[in-house]
Scaffold this motif. Structure first.
Motif, short mmCIF file in Angstrom:
data_model
loop_
_atom_site.label_atom_id
_atom_site.label_comp_id
_atom_site.label_asym_id
_atom_site.label_seq_id
_atom_site.Cartn_x
_atom_site.Cartn_y
_atom_site.Cartn_z
N SER A 232 13.73 8.07 5.60
CA SER A 232 12.79 7.52 4.69
C SER A 232 12.19 8.62 3.72
O SER A 232 12.08 9.69 4.16
N ARG B 40 8.03 5.33 0.39
CA ARG B 40 8.76 4.98 -0.84
C ARG B 40 10.15 4.56 -0.48
O ARG B 40 11.10 5.07 -1.26
N GLY B 41 10.51 3.98 0.31
CA GLY B 41 11.93 3.41 0.65
C GLY B 41 12.59 4.20 1.88
O GLY B 41 12.12 5.24 2.13
N THR B 42 13.47 3.21 2.39
CA THR B 42 14.29 3.93 3.78
C THR B 42 15.76 3.75 3.26
O THR B 42 15.90 2.35 2.88
N GLN B 43 16.52 4.61 3.56
CA GLN B 43 17.82 4.41 3.53
C GLN B 43 18.50 4.42 4.91
O GLN B 43 18.54 5.46 5.72
N TRP C 97 9.44 -2.14 -3.81
CA TRP C 97 10.18 -0.92 -4.02
C TRP C 97 11.56 -1.15 -4.67
O TRP C 97 12.47 -1.81 -4.24
N THR C 98 11.46 -0.40 -5.87
CA THR C 98 12.71 -0.42 -6.71
C THR C 98 12.89 0.82 -7.30
O THR C 98 11.84 1.77 -7.21
N ARG C 99 13.96 1.30 -7.78
CA ARG C 99 14.21 2.61 -8.40
C ARG C 99 13.23 2.73 -9.56
O ARG C 99 12.80 3.91 -9.58
N SER D 27 10.82 -1.27 6.83
CA SER D 27 11.99 -1.30 5.89
C SER D 27 11.46 -1.14 4.62
O SER D 27 10.26 -0.70 4.42
N GLN D 28 12.16 -1.28 3.81
CA GLN D 28 11.87 -0.73 2.17
C GLN D 28 10.68 -1.74 1.91
O GLN D 28 10.58 -2.72 2.11
N PHE E 88 9.87 3.21 -8.00
CA PHE E 88 9.88 4.67 -7.35
C PHE E 88 9.49 5.72 -8.65
O PHE E 88 8.77 6.67 -8.31
N ALA F 166 14.33 9.97 -5.58
CA ALA F 166 14.53 8.90 -4.69
C ALA F 166 15.87 9.13 -3.83
O ALA F 166 16.77 9.61 -4.28
#
Lengths: 511, 362
Positions: B97, B111-114, B8-10, B3-4, B13, B155
């Protein structure tokens, strides 16, 4: 006639949500439009239109869904069937109910038309569509069974592999596999229901009598709490399963400890013949006198967990409980539930458990510990509502004819928590989850610890009280649908009648 | 659990992106995107190789949940990786990701997963829009397309548009939609093939969402599973999964023309040479080479190579073919002589167990 509500409509803010102010969680989850239908043909047209546009449809009847199944539909279409609300008693002793009919109107309609009744729930504004799809039960269930036990046919719209809507009338002889799954398999798994048909439905009681006993939290101890809950559970496990007690419905509200808070136990007696013989509920309520000083709680029937007006209380006297007797329809139709749909700021979280026997001492201890533990800086208002169960529900053959496998339980628990402030969400979710996990680790060990998994003590959870916390267990479908053949049957039927998985949510059947 | 990253935040990133690019420029003066890196996925990790001539060196490996397809940002050091799963964080959906590439070390940093939308399960293919502002993901099992906006810093943002698809309109088959591959046309539109729906669709993906511009129904039971577009955008080649045949269509203003030609092939995986003059089809234990008349678009049988290849990739100049040899678990390269349409000798580059995709843009 179809009317459509879009983001530009004045009533969009109300129509985009249900009763639980938790959902939708954000603007990103909101539907693009709400399509309000008046007829089954309207529903078919709205559904086809959504499919042709590549949009996901969700369905709403009463708007009481406990989770986000209906309103978390990003840029999708919410098909509202609340106007399909006809209630018709039929000459053959049955009835037809539209999915949008609310429970209160069903009671009134059936009684006025034919003095008959369905054993449905107690929340006046709950819609038939979701309620019946998930099984349906209420104060008459011990005596008369579940709602779906009387279901004989369903009109439903399904979607073929090619995205075309098909109207079906399913029963024991036509699409029998689908029919079984619609008898309790949960709302909106297979299609959109446009009519329910019931057969051989029972008569309504003449009148309802109710009374209760009440214990203050002020003088409660762990020992007393355990004695109370085990007295309640022992009765339902033993004497409460004898047929002469089935017209009695009991409830116990294990509220969180609050100043002036109380634990209330209520009993209602369904008087079928006008004689109003109250020996059974009297015998039941008398049992609690040995638990310490109890107050007699006069009806109306106890609402679990709500603060009790001190003027309703008086010291308990054995054999002389203060019953309130009202005509059945008046008693039943008086039950309201909250603000109109779409309004209000109440947020809610729910959990459930079917119990096959009495509370164990360890289980009761853990309940007591959590009900006396506060969430820091939060008014920890919650209740474990313990309904009596069993009786006519526990006909074993119905586990294979319906999609409700829980046919051996004697109590049905609904954990409920309500609050107003969004900033309390995380703390409340964490508290509730920790409470539930701890309580159901008392009697369940190993892989299934933390859940009321099927076994000696429990029969899992109720799909109409869905709880997304259960998704973290890979066996969550078994919690709701049993560890027999039903989960497999549901998957097979889902694949057959909804091959595109049009009707889905976070807890729908997965193939 | 992938997971994220908790921190990690915008903002994080964006700051990390700027730092990574700045560090690269300071140290080497090279552009942020290092084309000497190659990426391979398998059921477990993503592997990063430094590709130097005929030698690939494993420089980094990072665990990932069922990585199935990689899309590289055209100008930023970023990879988007599809997770070919039916469940993500307990919900029935796939996920995508973003990974930051350190061009100096080859290290990938998550760097994050949507997550995708509910029921958008088993994403198998994706493509960025021409302007790089959106990623279109084809969820194979769900029959769903998801549009994920891409911020200026690369992002990935939450799903903004969802398009659900169904099986063929007639009743003769009982298939459901299973979008399989996507490709971007020169004009910015995106083509997708769906063997379940038996269509080739052309989408426009804009801030208004995913719109179907045109849909071509291919013949019953064909199961179109791959598509290639000629460099001039005027010809499309569609592989049919049912019998491996390849159809040639013209690409018109709206969508595909009717079928112009149908040639048999051994089926399998298809790749068009950057010149547009050859079409390779790798199936079974052989690779078929078809010659294409760039004026008419017509295909003709040309030759064969005795290799059982998967995940074919041409170098940008078309002089080298990189692929995976399944029976030896090796990534190999072969020179391709585009004058005569012939593959040369195989050179082993690296070992990859159970490779599921290759990404190489040298």
């Amino acid at each position: 006639m179809i009317s459509t509500v879009t983001r530009q409509s004045n009533d969009y803010p109300q129509q985009r949500r249900g009763r639980n102010a938790l959902f939708p969680r954000s603007a990103a989850e909101e539907v693009a439009q709400i399509v309000i239908c008046e007829t089954a043909d309207d529903v078919a047209a709205a559904l086809q239109s959504a499919l042709d546009a590549g949009m996901r449809p969700t369905v709403r009847s009463g708007g009481h869904c406990y989770e986000d199944f209906v309103v978390n539909n990003p840029n999708g279409v919410l098909i509202d069937v609340s106007k399909l609300n006809a209630v018709k008693a039929t000459p053959d002793g049955g009835c037809q109910i539209g999915p949008g009919a609310v429970l209160g109107d069903i009671y009134i309609g059936l009684h006025e038309q034919a003095k008959v009744n369905l054993p449905i729930g107690t929340c006046y504004t709950v819609g038939a569509g979701g309620h019946i799809s998930g099984g349906g039960y209420g104060v008459l269930s011990r005596q008369q069974g579940l709602t779906v036990d009387y279901l004989v046919a369903v009109d439903i719209l399904t979607v073929q592999h090619n995205g075309k809507v098909v109207k079906r009338h399913v029963d024991r002889n036509t699409d029998a596999d689908l029919f079984r799954c619609l008898r309790g398999g949960g709302g909106a798994n297979f299609g959109i229901i446009t009519n329910f048909y019931f057969g051989n439905i029972p008569v309504a009681p003449v009148q309802i009598s109710s009374a209760g006993v009440s214990f203050p939290w002020e003088t409660m101890t762990e020992e007393k709490f355990i004695q109370i809950v085990q007295t309640y559970g022992h009765y339902l496990q033993t004497r409460g399963q004898e047929r002469d007690t089935w017209p009695m419905f009991t409830m116990m509200g294990l509220s969180h400890k609050l100043p002036n808070g109380r634990i209330n136990i209520g009993a209602t007696w369904n008087d079928m013949d006008g004689k109003n013989d109250l020996r059974v509920p009297t015998e039941f309520l008398d049992l609690f006198l040995k638990c310490g000083e109890a107050d007699s709680l006069q009806g109306p029937a106890v609402t679990e967990g709500t603060p009790t007006n001190r003027f309703q209380l008086s010291p308990c006297v054995e054999g002389k409980h203060r019953f309130t007797t009202r005509p059945w329809l008046e008693e039943t139709a008086l039950r309201q539930s909250g603000a109109p749909r779409g309004y209000g700021s109440t947020r809610g979280k729910y959990k459930s458990c079917y119990m096959k026997g009495n509370f164990t001492t360890e289980e009761a201890k853990r309940m007591y510990a959590w009900l006396t533990r506060d969430i820091p800086n939060v008014n920890t208002l919650c209740v474990i509502a313990v309904d009596s169960y069993g009786g006519a529900v526990n006909a074993p053959h119905l586990a294979h004819e319906t999609a409700v496998p829980q046919r051996a339980s004697v109590m049905k628990l609904q954990y409920q928590q309500y609050w107003q402030k969004p900033e309390e969400d995380a703390a409340r979710f964490q508290y509730f989850d920790a409470m539930y996990t701890d309580i159901y680790s008392a009697n369940v060990t190993g892989k299934h610890a933390g859940t009321p998994f099927h076994g000696e003590h429990y029969e899992g959870c109720y799909i109409n009280y869905p709880d997304q916390d259960m998704l973290r267990y890979d066996f969550w479908p078994e919690l709701y649908y049993g560890n027999g053949d039903l989960p497999h049957v549901l998957k097979k039927v889902k694949k057959k009648y909804d091959p595109n998985n049009v009707f889905h949510n976070s807890m729908s059947i997965r193939t | 659990m992938f997971s994220q990253a908790p921190q990690w935040t915008r903002r994080h990133f964006s700051q990390t992106m700027v730092a990574a690019i700045a560090a690269t420029l300071l140290d080497t003066g090279a552009p942020a995107q290092d084309t000497s890196l190659a990426f391979a996925t398998s059921p477990g990790p993503i592997q990063v190789f430094r590709a130097k001539g005929s030698r690939w060196t494993l420089v980094h490996e990072t665990a990932a949940a069922s990585p199935a397809h990689i899309v590289q940002h055209p100008s930023l050091p970023l990879l988007y990786v599809l997770h070919d799963v039916a469940q993500w964080e307990n919900l029935p959906r796939g996920a995508v990701s973003a990974y930051l590439i350190n061009p100096l070390t080859g290290t990938l940093t998550h760097r994050g997963t949507q997550p995708l939308s509910l029921s958008a399960t088993n994403p198998r293919h994706a493509v960025l829009t021409a302007d790089g502002t959106a990623l279109l993901v084809a969820a194979h099992s769900g029959g769903i397309y998801n549009q994920l906006p891409v911020a200026p810093d690369g992002a990935l943002l939450p799903v903004s548009s969802i398009l659900k698809q169904y099986g063929p309109p007639d009743d003769s088959t009982y298939k459901t939609s299973t979008p399989r591959a996507t490709i971007r046309h020169n004009d910015g539109s995106i083509f997708s093939v769906d063997p379940g729906q038996e269509t080739v669709s052309r989408f426009l993906v804009t801030s208004a969402g995913i719109q179907i511009r045109h849909r071509t129904r291919v013949h019953v039971g064909s199961g179109p599973s791959q598509i290639a577009l000629s460099p001039n955008g005027r010809n499309a080649y569609v592989m049919h999964s049912d019998n491996g045949s390849i159809a040639h269509h013209f690409v018109g203003g709206a969508g595909l023309s009717t079928q112009q030609q149908l040639v048999p092939s051994i089926g399998g995986e298809m790749l068009l040479h950057p010149s547009g003059r050859f079409l390779l089809v790798a199936g079974g234990d052989r690779t078929q080479i078809l010659r294409i008349d760039t004026r008419s678009g017509a295909m003709a049988a040309h030759g064969w190579a005795g290799y059982a290849l998967k995940f074919l990739r041409f170098a940008q100049d078309g002089g080298t073919l990189v692929a995976f040899l399944a029976d030896t678990h090796t990534v190999v390269s072969m020179p391709f002589d585009s004058r005569i349409g012939q593959l040369g000798t195989v050179t082993s580059l690296a070992t990859v167990q159970d490779c599921t995709s290759l990404h190489y843009t040298a």
